[in-house]
Design a protein around this motif. Structure first.
Motif, mmCIF file in Angstrom:
data_model
loop_
_atom_site.group_PDB
_atom_site.id
_atom_site.type_symbol
_atom_site.label_atom_id
_atom_site.label_comp_id
_atom_site.label_asym_id
_atom_site.label_seq_id
_atom_site.Cartn_x
_atom_site.Cartn_y
_atom_site.Cartn_z
ATOM 1 N N MET A 1 43.866 47.285 20.755
ATOM 2 C CA MET A 1 43.004 47.499 21.904
ATOM 3 C C MET A 1 42.936 48.998 22.182
ATOM 4 S SD MET A 1 44.122 44.293 24.403
ATOM 5 C CE MET A 1 43.611 45.103 25.845
ATOM 6 N N ASN A 2 41.816 49.428 22.702
ATOM 7 C CA ASN A 2 41.681 50.839 23.060
ATOM 8 C C ASN A 2 41.859 51.012 24.567
ATOM 9 O OD1 ASN A 2 39.231 50.165 24.294
ATOM 10 N ND2 ASN A 2 38.056 50.681 22.479
ATOM 11 N N SER A 3 41.795 52.270 25.024
ATOM 12 C CA SER A 3 42.063 52.553 26.436
ATOM 13 C C SER A 3 41.050 51.873 27.359
ATOM 14 C CB SER A 3 42.079 54.062 26.676
ATOM 15 O OG SER A 3 40.849 54.640 26.330
ATOM 16 N N ARG A 4 39.804 51.771 26.923
ATOM 17 C CA ARG A 4 38.793 51.096 27.747
ATOM 18 C C ARG A 4 39.100 49.609 27.893
ATOM 19 N NH1 ARG A 4 33.014 52.430 26.125
ATOM 20 N NH2 ARG A 4 33.426 54.186 27.475
ATOM 21 N N ASP A 5 39.545 48.996 26.800
ATOM 22 C CA ASP A 5 39.913 47.575 26.857
ATOM 23 C C ASP A 5 41.062 47.342 27.839
ATOM 24 O OD1 ASP A 5 37.986 46.990 24.946
ATOM 25 O OD2 ASP A 5 39.411 47.110 23.276
ATOM 26 N N TYR A 6 42.057 48.213 27.763
ATOM 27 C CA TYR A 6 43.189 48.080 28.684
ATOM 28 C C TYR A 6 42.753 48.300 30.125
ATOM 29 C CZ TYR A 6 46.848 47.614 25.173
ATOM 30 O OH TYR A 6 47.652 47.140 24.186
ATOM 31 N N ALA A 7 41.877 49.280 30.370
ATOM 32 C CA ALA A 7 41.397 49.532 31.736
ATOM 33 C C ALA A 7 40.657 48.309 32.274
ATOM 34 C CB ALA A 7 40.498 50.762 31.763
ATOM 35 N N GLN A 8 39.832 47.687 31.443
ATOM 36 C CA GLN A 8 39.114 46.489 31.871
ATOM 37 C C GLN A 8 40.074 45.329 32.130
ATOM 38 O OE1 GLN A 8 36.233 45.886 28.777
ATOM 39 N NE2 GLN A 8 34.826 47.430 29.585
ATOM 40 N N LEU A 9 41.080 45.213 31.293
ATOM 41 C CA LEU A 9 42.069 44.155 31.482
ATOM 42 C C LEU A 9 42.834 44.351 32.791
ATOM 43 C CD1 LEU A 9 43.556 41.689 30.354
ATOM 44 C CD2 LEU A 9 45.071 43.275 29.162
ATOM 45 N N LEU A 10 43.242 45.582 33.054
ATOM 46 C CA LEU A 10 43.934 45.872 34.308
ATOM 47 C C LEU A 10 43.037 45.596 35.516
ATOM 48 C CD1 LEU A 10 45.802 49.147 33.340
ATOM 49 C CD2 LEU A 10 46.822 46.907 33.759
ATOM 50 N N GLU B 1 42.117 55.879 38.000
ATOM 51 C CA GLU B 1 43.491 55.408 37.811
ATOM 52 C C GLU B 1 43.567 54.370 36.697
ATOM 53 O OE1 GLU B 1 47.518 54.978 38.181
ATOM 54 O OE2 GLU B 1 46.279 56.502 39.133
ATOM 55 N N LEU B 2 42.619 53.462 36.668
ATOM 56 C CA LEU B 2 42.605 52.446 35.613
ATOM 57 C C LEU B 2 42.373 53.072 34.242
ATOM 58 C CD1 LEU B 2 40.662 49.547 37.360
ATOM 59 C CD2 LEU B 2 43.105 49.674 36.858
ATOM 60 N N GLN B 3 41.543 54.101 34.170
ATOM 61 C CA GLN B 3 41.322 54.801 32.900
ATOM 62 C C GLN B 3 42.601 55.474 32.409
ATOM 63 O OE1 GLN B 3 38.084 57.515 33.536
ATOM 64 N NE2 GLN B 3 36.531 55.916 33.563
ATOM 65 N N VAL B 4 43.302 56.111 33.337
ATOM 66 C CA VAL B 4 44.556 56.782 32.970
ATOM 67 C C VAL B 4 45.595 55.759 32.513
ATOM 68 C CG1 VAL B 4 46.486 58.129 33.884
ATOM 69 C CG2 VAL B 4 44.143 58.774 34.453
ATOM 70 N N GLU B 5 45.725 54.687 33.255
ATOM 71 C CA GLU B 5 46.679 53.637 32.887
ATOM 72 C C GLU B 5 46.292 52.987 31.556
ATOM 73 O OE1 GLU B 5 49.520 53.025 34.329
ATOM 74 O OE2 GLU B 5 49.184 54.365 36.019
ATOM 75 N N GLY B 6 44.999 52.789 31.348
ATOM 76 C CA GLY B 6 44.530 52.220 30.087
ATOM 77 C C GLY B 6 44.843 53.123 28.913
ATOM 78 N N LYS B 7 44.675 54.421 29.106
ATOM 79 C CA LYS B 7 44.993 55.379 28.033
ATOM 80 C C LYS B 7 46.485 55.354 27.729
ATOM 81 C CE LYS B 7 44.400 60.176 26.672
ATOM 82 N NZ LYS B 7 43.883 61.492 27.021
ATOM 83 N N GLN C 1 48.211 54.364 24.123
ATOM 84 C CA GLN C 1 49.157 55.241 23.430
ATOM 85 C C GLN C 1 50.486 54.531 23.196
ATOM 86 O OE1 GLN C 1 49.194 58.660 26.019
ATOM 87 N NE2 GLN C 1 47.534 59.667 24.910
ATOM 88 N N LEU C 2 50.903 53.740 24.158
ATOM 89 C CA LEU C 2 52.139 52.978 24.013
ATOM 90 C C LEU C 2 52.028 51.975 22.865
ATOM 91 C CD1 LEU C 2 54.949 52.264 25.127
ATOM 92 C CD2 LEU C 2 53.807 50.627 26.618
ATOM 93 N N GLU C 3 50.877 51.353 22.736
ATOM 94 C CA GLU C 3 50.671 50.401 21.638
ATOM 95 C C GLU C 3 50.783 51.103 20.288
ATOM 96 O OE1 GLU C 3 47.374 47.176 20.008
ATOM 97 O OE2 GLU C 3 46.913 48.396 21.755
ATOM 98 N N ILE C 4 50.224 52.305 20.185
ATOM 99 C CA ILE C 4 50.310 53.078 18.942
ATOM 100 C C ILE C 4 51.759 53.430 18.635
ATOM 101 C CG2 ILE C 4 49.721 55.295 17.880
ATOM 102 C CD1 ILE C 4 47.019 55.088 19.410
ATOM 103 N N CYS C 5 52.484 53.895 19.642
ATOM 104 C CA CYS C 5 53.897 54.257 19.448
ATOM 105 C C CYS C 5 54.734 53.048 19.059
ATOM 106 C CB CYS C 5 54.459 54.904 20.702
ATOM 107 S SG CYS C 5 53.770 56.528 21.059
ATOM 108 N N ALA C 6 54.475 51.920 19.681
ATOM 109 C CA ALA C 6 55.215 50.699 19.347
ATOM 110 C C ALA C 6 54.939 50.286 17.909
ATOM 111 C CB ALA C 6 54.838 49.575 20.301
ATOM 112 N N GLY C 7 53.714 50.466 17.459
ATOM 113 C CA GLY C 7 53.381 50.169 16.069
ATOM 114 C C GLY C 7 54.115 51.083 15.096
#
Length: 96
Positions: free
Chosen positions: A1-10, A29-35, A39-45
């Motif tokens: 998922m990308n940052s926009r997807d996460y922002a929409q989910l939040l 705020e949602l954009q920042v949290e989504g980003k 990034q966390l998903e990439i690091c976890a991978g």
């Protein structure tokens, strides 16, 4: 998922009566949290890939440090992986 997807989910998790869902500050705020979540998903991978030597890129430095191999910047990624694999095989593998 990308940052926009996460922002929409939040955004879908917010209660409509508790938040102004179209508010400018909330959107930022949602954009920042989504980003951050993207990034966390990439690091976890990268951490998950680092468990096995064949997929390790970011954690290859840790493999070399644990095995006492000094870095050589002129080596390719494949050569560095081979160097680590050779050291593991020389010690008899990773089993106890």
């Amino acid at each position: 998922m990308n940052s926009r997807d996460y922002a929409q989910l939040l955004n879908t998790l917010l209660l409509p009566k508790s938040y102004a869902l179209t508010g400018k500050r909330l959107g930022v705020e949602l954009q920042v949290e989504g980003k951050s979540l993207a990034q966390l998903e990439i690091c976890a991978g990268e951490v998950a890939d680092g468990i096995t030597l064949f997929l390790a890129v970011g954690l290859l430095v840790d493999w070399k440090r644990m095995l006492g191999i000094f870095p050589d910047s002129s080596m390719t990624l494949q050569q560095r992986r081979q160097q680590v694999l050779t050291r593991i095989n020389a010690t008899g593998g990773l089993s106890r």
